[in-house]
Enzyme design. Structure first.
Site, PDB file in Angstrom:
ATOM      1  N   CYS A  13      -5.597   8.121   9.006  1.00 21.96           N
ATOM      2  CA  CYS A  13      -6.000   7.696  10.084  1.00 21.96           C
ATOM      3  C   CYS A  13      -5.970   8.687  11.034  1.00 21.96           C
ATOM      4  CB  CYS A  13      -4.921   6.455  10.170  1.00 21.96           C
ATOM      5  SG  CYS A  13      -5.430   5.065   9.386  1.00 21.96           S
ATOM      6  N   ARG A  47      -0.085  14.898  12.807  1.00 23.09           N
ATOM      7  CA  ARG A  47       0.927  14.424  11.685  1.00 23.09           C
ATOM      8  C   ARG A  47       1.401  15.708  10.767  1.00 23.09           C
ATOM      9  NH1 ARG A  47      -1.547   8.970   9.276  1.00 23.09           N
ATOM     10  NH2 ARG A  47       0.365   8.751   8.712  1.00 23.09           N
ATOM     11  N   ARG A 107      -9.019  -0.110   3.320  1.00 23.89           N
ATOM     12  CA  ARG A 107      -8.141   0.842   3.000  1.00 23.89           C
ATOM     13  C   ARG A 107      -6.774   0.316   2.513  1.00 23.89           C
ATOM     14  NH1 ARG A 107      -6.707   5.281   6.599  1.00 23.89           N
ATOM     15  NH2 ARG A 107      -4.778   5.014   5.127  1.00 23.89           N
ATOM     16  N   ASP A 127       3.437   0.362  12.352  1.00 19.49           N
ATOM     17  CA  ASP A 127       2.356  -0.220  11.754  1.00 19.49           C
ATOM     18  C   ASP A 127       2.050  -1.483  12.237  1.00 19.49           C
ATOM     19  OD1 ASP A 127       2.008   2.006  10.388  1.00 19.49           O
ATOM     20  OD2 ASP A 127       2.815   1.315   8.370  1.00 19.49           O
ATOM     21  N   LYS A 159       0.885  -1.223   0.145  1.00 16.34           N
ATOM     22  CA  LYS A 159       0.052  -0.069  -0.086  1.00 16.34           C
ATOM     23  C   LYS A 159       0.880   1.288  -0.035  1.00 16.34           C
ATOM     24  CE  LYS A 159      -1.779   1.672   4.035  1.00 16.34           C
ATOM     25  NZ  LYS A 159      -1.303   3.176   4.274  1.00 16.34           N
ATOM     26  N   ASN A 160       1.791   1.211   0.912  1.00 20.96           N
ATOM     27  CA  ASN A 160       2.432   2.569   1.068  1.00 20.96           C
ATOM     28  C   ASN A 160       3.321   2.770  -0.344  1.00 20.96           C
ATOM     29  OD1 ASN A 160       1.300   3.167   3.354  1.00 20.96           O
ATOM     30  ND2 ASN A 160       2.551   2.476   4.599  1.00 20.96           N
TER      31      ASN A 160
HETATM   32  N1  EPU Z   1       6.695  14.161  11.230  1.00 25.77           N
HETATM   33  C1  EPU Z   1       6.855  15.447  11.514  1.00 25.77           C
HETATM   34  N2  EPU Z   1       7.023  16.223  10.539  1.00 25.77           N
HETATM   35  C2  EPU Z   1       6.942  15.885   9.074  1.00 25.77           C
HETATM   36  C3  EPU Z   1       6.757  14.504   9.064  1.00 25.77           C
HETATM   37  C4  EPU Z   1       6.598  13.727   9.976  1.00 25.77           C
HETATM   38  O1  EPU Z   1       6.927  15.923  12.590  1.00 25.77           O
HETATM   39  O2  EPU Z   1       7.072  16.995   8.343  1.00 25.77           O
HETATM   40  C5  EPU Z   1       6.589  13.126  12.057  1.00 25.77           C
HETATM   41  C6  EPU Z   1       5.166  12.387  12.222  1.00 25.77           C
HETATM   42  O3  EPU Z   1       4.156  13.132  12.936  1.00 25.77           O
HETATM   43  C7  EPU Z   1       5.420  10.976  13.060  1.00 25.77           C
HETATM   44  C8  EPU Z   1       6.741  10.844  12.486  1.00 25.77           C
HETATM   45  O4  EPU Z   1       7.397  12.016  12.036  1.00 25.77           O
HETATM   46  O5  EPU Z   1       5.519  11.264  14.461  1.00 25.77           O
HETATM   47  C9  EPU Z   1       6.836   9.789  11.217  1.00 25.77           C
HETATM   48  O6  EPU Z   1       6.188  10.207  10.288  1.00 25.77           O
HETATM   49  P1  EPU Z   1       6.392   9.961   8.674  1.00 25.77           P
HETATM   50  O7  EPU Z   1       6.612  11.212   7.882  1.00 25.77           O
HETATM   51  O8  EPU Z   1       7.509   8.899   8.729  1.00 25.77           O
HETATM   52  O9  EPU Z   1       5.135   8.967   8.313  1.00 25.77           O
HETATM   53  P2  EPU Z   1       4.143   9.248   7.128  1.00 25.77           P
HETATM   54  O10 EPU Z   1       4.976   9.239   5.772  1.00 25.77           O
HETATM   55  O11 EPU Z   1       3.128  10.356   7.343  1.00 25.77           O
HETATM   56  C10 EPU Z   1       4.122   6.643   6.648  1.00 25.77           C
HETATM   57  C11 EPU Z   1       3.222   5.501   6.440  1.00 25.77           C
HETATM   58  C12 EPU Z   1       2.477   5.405   7.625  1.00 25.77           C
HETATM   59  C13 EPU Z   1       3.460   4.700   8.791  1.00 25.77           C
HETATM   60  C14 EPU Z   1       4.428   5.853   8.589  1.00 25.77           C
HETATM   61  C15 EPU Z   1       5.924   5.300   9.499  1.00 25.77           C
HETATM   62  C16 EPU Z   1       2.330   6.192   4.170  1.00 25.77           C
HETATM   63  C17 EPU Z   1       1.223   6.363   3.327  1.00 25.77           C
HETATM   64  N3  EPU Z   1       2.207   6.071   5.378  1.00 25.77           N
HETATM   65  O12 EPU Z   1       3.548   7.784   6.990  1.00 25.77           O
HETATM   66  O13 EPU Z   1       1.653   4.080   7.438  1.00 25.77           O
HETATM   67  O14 EPU Z   1       2.951   4.547   9.787  1.00 25.77           O
HETATM   68  O15 EPU Z   1       5.190   6.085   7.466  1.00 25.77           O
HETATM   69  O16 EPU Z   1       6.534   4.193   9.136  1.00 25.77           O
HETATM   70  O17 EPU Z   1       3.476   5.713   3.716  1.00 25.77           O
HETATM   71  C18 EPU Z   1      -0.344   2.850   7.707  1.00 25.77           C
HETATM   72  O18 EPU Z   1       0.025   2.353   6.771  1.00 25.77           O
HETATM   73  O19 EPU Z   1      -1.238   2.386   8.656  1.00 25.77           O
HETATM   74  C19 EPU Z   1       0.489   4.139   8.115  1.00 25.77           C
HETATM   75  C20 EPU Z   1       0.001   5.012   9.035  1.00 25.77           C
END
Ligand code: EPU
Length: 417
Positions: A116, A121, A396, A304, A22-23
């Site tokens: 979610c 975030r 999803r 996750d 998915k990601n």
């Molecule tokens: N963060 C910040 N600032 C930013 C970006 C992130 O503070 O500009 C913080 C976030 O709030 C969080 C941490 O950094 O505390 C990690 O966030 P990250 O950006 O790595 O996560 P994401 O890209 O929003 C993806 C996956 C998530 C998964 C996380 C961590 C996708 C679409 N989503 O989210 O997947 O939990 O990486 O591995 O790739 C899921 O599949 O259920 C899911 C939530």
């Protein structure tokens, strides 16, 4: 609201084939817009986030077809740099349109994303990256507006190894002039998958999978074929389901390396694991051992997989301490597990799980994807019937969940309402 009904306490056994990630898919699909010709993505999972993203691309003017697990994205006709909130609110990864539209048109208007309910975030690291490349960034009325006469490669140091920021900056930098160097980059498998796709499109991305990624901008990208990597979190969920039911399940079509942190924890929990090539066989114990775990960026234990692991530990023989280090609010589902007889105390971002001999089915609700996975794992190991409301949220990210579970011996039914 659709619901999943599980008649629990069935020992799972047999083989389950894992779908595409998915990601990865939600990064690859918008990335395909950067090519000047059509791209074909194979092994795309049939999940709601993919369908929603395909619809967003169509609404932006691109042509998208999905034939079984093969998606073709043809960017001709794609001319809008505006992705309205009505579209992007439906999934978090719509923020990748910022990097894509900025690279392609030098401007983008993208509503702040949904996703979610797992706590705040922020996307400050994404925006920092766009600014470093020379974009003007404003956020007004819930819309991120980006503008750049020209994008120029630059060094970007991420304060945290954010997956989303790493991918978004790679997308924007792919067509910039000069070289962008992302330091403290995320190392998740889907970052590497995107780099491979960009390179197949004629891009020049080096170092993905390490914490320094170099993107040498090119003048144009072309369309390319690409096969999406297997979904490590779908695999992790079926592995947890095998352990929770004392089952014997072969999880097939995976990259075993991506699952090492999960495999290691499940071994500690008493599972017997055999792996070879592209499969992992998981044989669960009668009741798991307690284990302590802290979620961390890859290659640490994935956030996750935290929720389904807690469902496994709910029936362990002792006390486990589970620390969530990525998100503020990723333990909300615990109150639903408690309804099923689990003994879990939450203190801040830590869950103290006191294993009990039995869980009992109950009506429960999920408001986040992996929380849904946790309730499924709990329901499979519980006595009696569990009704999980919010099945759309599980759809999803989990392809054909009731079919895959039924094929390995679970008694599960979907009820559409
Ligand atoms: N963060 C910040 N600032 C930013 C970006 C992130 O503070 O500009 C913080 C976030 O709030 C969080 C941490 O950094 O505390 C990690 O966030 P990250 O950006 O790595 O996560 P994401 O890209 O929003 C993806 C996956 C998530 C998964 C996380 C961590 C996708 C679409 N989503 O989210 O997947 O939990 O990486 O591995 O790739 C899921 O599949 O259920 C899911 C939530």
């Amino acid at each position: 609201m659709a619901k999943l009904i599980i008649e629990g306490k069935k020992r799972l056994s047999g083989e389950v084939r894992i779908g595409g990630s998915k990601n990865s898919s939600v990064a690859l699909i918008p990335a395909a817009l950067l090519g000047e010709g059509p791209s074909t993505l194979d092994n795309v999972p049939l999940i709601r986030d993919v369908q929603v993203f395909a619809q967003i691309l169509k609404d932006l003017g691109a042509s998208v077809t999905l034939d079984r697990n093969t998606m073709t994205v043809a960017p001709n006709g794609f001319s809008s740099h505006v992705a309205p909130y009505d579209l992007v609110r439906k999934l978090r990864a719509s923020y990748y349109l910022m990097g894509v539209l900025l690279a392609k048109f030098g401007k983008a208007e993208v509503g702040l994303p949904g996703g979610c309910d797992i706590g705040p975030r922020p996307i400050d690291q994404h925006l920092k990256g766009f600014r470093a490349l020379g974009a003007e960034v404003t956020v007004e009325g819930g819309v991120v507006k980006l503008f750049a006469k020209k994008l120029t490669g630059a060094p970007v140091y991420l304060d945290i190894p954010s997956v989303g920021a790493t991918i978004n900056i790679m997308l924007a930098a792919s067509l910039a002039e000069g070289t962008t160097v992302i330091e403290n980059a995320a190392k998740e498998p889907h970052v590497v998958d995107l780099a491979n796709f960009l390179n197949a499109m004629g891009g020049r991305v080096l170092g993905a999978g390490t914490d320094v990624i170099r993107i040498k901008g090119v003048k144009r990208l072309h369309g390319a074929p690409h096969s999406v990597i297997p979904d490590d979190m779908e695999a992790a969920t079926y592995m947890m389901a095998a352990v929770a039911t004392g089952g014997d399940v072969e999880v097939k079509g995976v990259i075993t390396k991506h699952l090492e942190p999960v495999t290691a924890k499940l071994k500690e929990a008493g599972a017997v694991i055999e792996q070879n090539g592209d499969y992992i066989r998981v044989i669960g114990p009668e009741r798991p051992n307690p284990v302590n775990v802290k979620t961390l960026p890859y290659p640490g234990f994935p956030t996750d997989a935290q929720q389904p692991l807690v469902a496994v530990l709910a029936r362990s023989t002792g006390v486990s301490v589970v620390q969530e280090s990525m998100y503020d609010n990723r333990l909300g589902y615990v109150s639903e597990l408690i309804k099923m007889g689990a003994k879990i105390k939450v203190e801040g971002r830590t869950a103290i799980v006191e294993g009990v001999p039995r869980l009992v089915g109950a009506p429960v609700t999920t408001n986040d994807l992996r929380a849904g996975a946790s309730l499924v794992v709990a329901g499979l190991s519980a006595e009696g019937t569990t009704e999980i409301y919010g099945l759309e949220i599980i759809d999803r990210g989990y392809e054909l969940i009731e079919e895959k579970l039924s094929a390995i011996g679970a008694k599960v039914f979907r009820v559409e309402n």
